[in-house]
Design an enzyme around this catalytic site. Sequence first.
Site, PDB file in Angstrom:
ATOM      1  CB  CYS A  60       3.013  -0.134  -7.015  1.00  0.00           C
ATOM      2  SG  CYS A  60       3.353  -1.599  -7.769  1.00  0.00           S
ATOM      3  N   GLY A 109       0.963  -1.231   0.067  1.00  0.00           N
ATOM      4  CA  GLY A 109       0.156   0.039  -0.197  1.00  0.00           C
ATOM      5  C   GLY A 109       0.950   1.306   0.078  1.00  0.00           C
ATOM      6  CB  SER A 110       0.037   4.611   0.970  1.00  0.00           C
ATOM      7  OG  SER A 110      -0.378   4.505   2.213  1.00  0.00           O
ATOM      8  CD  GLU A 125       6.903  -5.780  -2.332  1.00  0.00           C
ATOM      9  OE1 GLU A 125       7.252  -5.104  -3.253  1.00  0.00           O
ATOM     10  OE2 GLU A 125       7.667  -6.513  -2.293  1.00  0.00           O
ATOM     11  N   GLY A 170       2.587   2.118   5.253  1.00  0.00           N
ATOM     12  CA  GLY A 170       3.911   1.112   5.660  1.00  0.00           C
ATOM     13  C   GLY A 170       4.559   1.638   6.669  1.00  0.00           C
TER      14      GLY A 170
HETATM   15  P1  NAD Z   1      -3.488   2.054   1.364  1.00  0.00           P
HETATM   16  O1  NAD Z   1      -2.261   2.295   1.787  1.00  0.00           O
HETATM   17  O2  NAD Z   1      -4.490   3.211   1.406  1.00  0.00           O
HETATM   18  O3  NAD Z   1      -4.349   0.955   1.794  1.00  0.00           O
HETATM   19  C1  NAD Z   1      -3.434  -0.453   1.633  1.00  0.00           C
HETATM   20  C2  NAD Z   1      -4.084  -1.330   2.303  1.00  0.00           C
HETATM   21  O4  NAD Z   1      -3.268  -1.024   3.651  1.00  0.00           O
HETATM   22  C3  NAD Z   1      -5.307  -1.710   2.454  1.00  0.00           C
HETATM   23  O5  NAD Z   1      -5.638  -2.802   2.669  1.00  0.00           O
HETATM   24  C4  NAD Z   1      -5.753  -0.891   3.823  1.00  0.00           C
HETATM   25  O6  NAD Z   1      -6.799  -1.180   4.472  1.00  0.00           O
HETATM   26  C5  NAD Z   1      -4.586  -1.286   4.806  1.00  0.00           C
HETATM   27  N1  NAD Z   1      -4.337  -0.354   5.954  1.00  0.00           N
HETATM   28  C6  NAD Z   1      -4.111   1.043   5.835  1.00  0.00           C
HETATM   29  N2  NAD Z   1      -3.992   1.575   7.249  1.00  0.00           N
HETATM   30  C7  NAD Z   1      -3.800   0.232   7.784  1.00  0.00           C
HETATM   31  C8  NAD Z   1      -3.501   0.013   9.354  1.00  0.00           C
HETATM   32  N3  NAD Z   1      -3.440   1.044  10.242  1.00  0.00           N
HETATM   33  N4  NAD Z   1      -3.452  -1.275   9.748  1.00  0.00           N
HETATM   34  C9  NAD Z   1      -3.563  -2.181   8.842  1.00  0.00           C
HETATM   35  N5  NAD Z   1      -3.643  -2.007   7.510  1.00  0.00           N
HETATM   36  C10 NAD Z   1      -3.817  -1.043   7.169  1.00  0.00           C
HETATM   37  O7  NAD Z   1      -3.218   1.957  -0.292  1.00  0.00           O
HETATM   38  P2  NAD Z   1      -4.151   1.972  -1.724  1.00  0.00           P
HETATM   39  O8  NAD Z   1      -4.744   3.327  -1.727  1.00  0.00           O
HETATM   40  O9  NAD Z   1      -4.955   0.794  -1.326  1.00  0.00           O
HETATM   41  O10 NAD Z   1      -3.188   1.492  -2.665  1.00  0.00           O
HETATM   42  C11 NAD Z   1      -2.291   2.469  -3.401  1.00  0.00           C
HETATM   43  C12 NAD Z   1      -0.991   2.370  -2.820  1.00  0.00           C
HETATM   44  O11 NAD Z   1      -0.554   1.112  -2.707  1.00  0.00           O
HETATM   45  C13 NAD Z   1       0.029   3.171  -3.575  1.00  0.00           C
HETATM   46  O12 NAD Z   1       0.895   3.945  -2.939  1.00  0.00           O
HETATM   47  C14 NAD Z   1       0.918   2.184  -4.380  1.00  0.00           C
HETATM   48  O13 NAD Z   1       2.033   2.616  -4.992  1.00  0.00           O
HETATM   49  C15 NAD Z   1       0.708   1.147  -3.303  1.00  0.00           C
HETATM   50  N6  NAD Z   1       1.171  -0.216  -4.084  1.00  0.00           N
HETATM   51  C16 NAD Z   1       2.461  -0.737  -3.730  1.00  0.00           C
HETATM   52  C17 NAD Z   1       2.593  -2.011  -4.594  1.00  0.00           C
HETATM   53  C18 NAD Z   1       4.216  -2.614  -4.584  1.00  0.00           C
HETATM   54  O14 NAD Z   1       4.120  -3.681  -4.594  1.00  0.00           O
HETATM   55  N7  NAD Z   1       5.122  -2.047  -3.953  1.00  0.00           N
HETATM   56  C19 NAD Z   1       1.701  -2.635  -5.296  1.00  0.00           C
HETATM   57  C20 NAD Z   1       0.429  -2.261  -5.197  1.00  0.00           C
HETATM   58  C21 NAD Z   1       0.316  -0.982  -4.736  1.00  0.00           C
END
Ligand code: NAD
Length: 510
Positions: free
Chosen positions: A295, A239-240, A261, A244
């Site tokens: 990503c 995720g973002s 990731e 992370g």
């Molecule tokens: P996001 O960070 O909003 O959410 C990602 C996940 O994290 C979701 O399942 C969310 O519910 C969970 N999450 C958020 N806060 C949390 C917490 N406090 N505790 C546990 N889980 C929590 O990201 P998004 O908008 O869904 O996705 C887009 C982002 O993901 C972009 O920044 C993109 O670059 C990144 N991404 C990275 C990769 C990679 O492999 N590097 C792949 C896909 C997406």
Amino acid sequence: MHKPHPDLNLEQDPRYVADVTGKEGLESGIAVSFNPATGEPIAGVRLDTAESYEQTIRESQEAFKRWRSVPAPVRGEVVRNIGNEMRRLLGPLGEIESMEVGKIRAEGIGEVQETVDIADYAVGLSRMVGGRTVPSERPQHRMMEQWLPLGLVGVITAFNFPNAVWGWNAMLAAICGDITIWKPSLLAPLTAMATNAVADRVATQMGHPGVFRLVIGTDEEIGERMIADRRLPLISATGSCNMGRHVGQVVAGRLGKCLLELGGNNAVIVDKDADLDLAAKSTVFGSVGTAGQRCTSSRRLIAHKDIADDLVGRMARAYKTIKIGDPLEEGTLVGPVIGQRTVDAFTNAVEQAKAQGGEVLVGGNVAKPEGLGGWFVEPTIIKAPASNELPIAMEETFAPILYVFTFDSIDEAIDMQNSVDQGLSSAIFAGSVNTTEKFLNVDGSGSDCGLAYVNLGTSGAEIGGAFGGEKDTGGGREAGSDSWKAYMRRQTCTINFGNELRLAQGIRFE
Ligand code: NAD
């Protein structure tokens, strides 16, 4: 209105709520999944609670005791059958993804194909995961490493890869003897339900229930509980960067293992002797594919000043022919973005870029394809001022915006490419091997990213290599190469097959 394919059996799932009238808020205990192309609800999913989470973890601990004793090649057989079932359901699974996250049909199916590919890979790996025998300094001693199942693996996924990111983790974790507990994004819960059900159904039919579990809930109720849970030795979170940073700290606080990731801010360098046609085509796919919501999407183009206008001209002509619309309709190349949040982030980034001296060359507006009430934006190219100063380009805006910069020397271009906080994917188009080798320099002075491509764009990784990035991208590696090691624990074993006590380092203790 699109409805989930009957072959996915979603309606038989007790979590599934077909009629979501009046259930828009999460306080109803239901997450409504919206079709971003139409803005209409598809269906709802019942959320997990603290109690149901607890039950899942307890059952998973029991399932782990059984699964870890199954020989790895037999676990591989289960994964082989899961891969085959995914293959059979490629169309319906790809379609539900298109419906929920707006990927065009080819990309939705392509994503499920990645899970099929990693399943195939994991089957082979199930006969190869093993350790080395190391020479012992002591006579009649043997030293060896063995790799053991880790336990319960928590997998948190982003909305934009709602099938394959789970696949990269779950297929490897399964052959390693682990149980996967998947917490998907609340923006794509139906894809997760359909995907997990395939794996669970196949494994259960083969006598192994409980290897693939799903917990669906809010970050406050389920996410936080999961990352703080000592019973989950590994949390793999995608995720973002902000997410992370938080997840990494909580997991480190309990000395757990984390595989992160996170976001990217990927650049394409194009030198003056590059094949411009190839560079233009690849960069168009990299920046507008998945509506800029990968990503690995190309967000910055760093072009030699002698060819920049020519290259951008070719791309601009291509952008004008791109059909924006319903992702499930033939011919559409750009579907919707995930929601209003992204439309706002897009508009805000375009405004900031203009205020910082950027010039919008193509796009820049919200789009309104006919008959669709969802969330669309125009693929956009913005030229940085001659100073190359454009602070907004240092951030990852998860939308189809490409910022263009120019350079004189390749060293300058590499410095620009490395100047952002993230380090996921990078690419160079160049004709000279001297230039491309500088970009890949083994002394580490080239690209600082986890992925480096030559005469290829930034997006579209194959599963055979280790996938992931450096710096704020989090340092995790998934999929191929030796990524499987994250899902196992290593034990160094030393065996004395003689009759004498021999101490290491020649110590005598008599
Ligand atoms: P996001 O960070 O909003 O959410 C990602 C996940 O994290 C979701 O399942 C969310 O519910 C969970 N999450 C958020 N806060 C949390 C917490 N406090 N505790 C546990 N889980 C929590 O990201 P998004 O908008 O869904 O996705 C887009 C982002 O993901 C972009 O920044 C993109 O670059 C990144 N991404 C990275 C990769 C990679 O492999 N590097 C792949 C896909 C997406």
